[in-house]
Scaffold this motif. Sequence first.
Motif, PDB file in Angstrom:
ATOM      1  N   ALA A 278     -33.726   0.920  -7.471  1.00 57.43           N
ATOM      2  CA  ALA A 278     -33.530  -0.085  -8.062  1.00 57.43           C
ATOM      3  C   ALA A 278     -31.748   0.116  -8.244  1.00 57.43           C
ATOM      4  CB  ALA A 278     -33.087   1.707 -10.046  1.00 57.43           C
ATOM      5  N   LEU A 279     -31.005   0.349  -7.535  1.00 59.43           N
ATOM      6  CA  LEU A 279     -29.309  -0.439  -7.286  1.00 59.43           C
ATOM      7  C   LEU A 279     -29.918  -1.433  -6.415  1.00 59.43           C
ATOM      8  CD1 LEU A 279     -27.980   2.475  -5.985  1.00 59.43           C
ATOM      9  CD2 LEU A 279     -26.973   1.599  -7.913  1.00 59.43           C
ATOM     10  N   GLU A 280     -30.357  -2.105  -5.585  1.00 53.23           N
ATOM     11  CA  GLU A 280     -31.211  -3.279  -5.114  1.00 53.23           C
ATOM     12  C   GLU A 280     -31.554  -4.280  -5.992  1.00 53.23           C
ATOM     13  OE1 GLU A 280     -34.205  -2.743  -2.320  1.00 53.23           O
ATOM     14  OE2 GLU A 280     -32.548  -1.614  -0.669  1.00 53.23           O
ATOM     15  N   GLN A 281     -32.596  -3.961  -7.641  1.00 53.36           N
ATOM     16  CA  GLN A 281     -32.850  -4.687  -8.268  1.00 53.36           C
ATOM     17  C   GLN A 281     -31.454  -5.266  -9.293  1.00 53.36           C
ATOM     18  OE1 GLN A 281     -35.163  -2.562 -10.732  1.00 53.36           O
ATOM     19  NE2 GLN A 281     -37.064  -2.913  -9.196  1.00 53.36           N
ATOM     20  N   ILE A 282     -29.964  -4.639  -9.049  1.00 53.76           N
ATOM     21  CA  ILE A 282     -29.485  -4.945  -9.413  1.00 53.76           C
ATOM     22  C   ILE A 282     -28.177  -5.422  -8.924  1.00 53.76           C
ATOM     23  CG2 ILE A 282     -29.443  -3.910 -11.422  1.00 53.76           C
ATOM     24  CD1 ILE A 282     -27.720  -1.530 -11.240  1.00 53.76           C
ATOM     25  N   ASN A 283     -28.785  -5.705  -7.565  1.00 48.49           N
ATOM     26  CA  ASN A 283     -27.565  -6.481  -6.575  1.00 48.49           C
ATOM     27  C   ASN A 283     -26.821  -5.515  -5.963  1.00 48.49           C
ATOM     28  OD1 ASN A 283     -28.767  -8.571  -5.877  1.00 48.49           O
ATOM     29  ND2 ASN A 283     -28.094  -9.833  -6.901  1.00 48.49           N
ATOM     30  N   ILE A 284     -26.418  -4.215  -5.873  1.00 43.86           N
ATOM     31  CA  ILE A 284     -25.870  -3.502  -5.843  1.00 43.86           C
ATOM     32  C   ILE A 284     -26.622  -2.450  -5.382  1.00 43.86           C
ATOM     33  CG2 ILE A 284     -24.138  -0.971  -6.484  1.00 43.86           C
ATOM     34  CD1 ILE A 284     -24.885  -2.256  -8.894  1.00 43.86           C
TER      35      ILE A 284
END
Length: 109
Positions: free
Chosen positions: A102-108
């Motif tokens: 989920a964090l990768e999807q929002i570039n975090i």
Amino acid sequence: MSSNDTKKDEISKCKLARFGNKKVVKYSDEYDHQRKKNNESVKNSRLKAKEKQKQTEGRMNKLAEENRLLNERVDTLMKELQVLRSLYKELGQDIPADAVQALEQINIH
């Protein structure tokens, strides 16, 4: 010379003003009427523009405040994320895979 020709000569000697496609003798009753109409139109146009400017400024202020609140929310969530990451690190555990995804999807990362 006819009275019609005399009238045309008088008009040609007078200064003319234009209102759209219409020519009017300056300082006549019709001229004064047209000036008053024009002045009212200008006044109404300026009031309308001023009101639109006020509405735009109000909307801009509202959006700026909304943006400020959203930025504060992002800052708070980022701090919470840092705390959670440090807790996982202290406990020697990996962050759950679905959370990482989920964090990768929002570039975090």
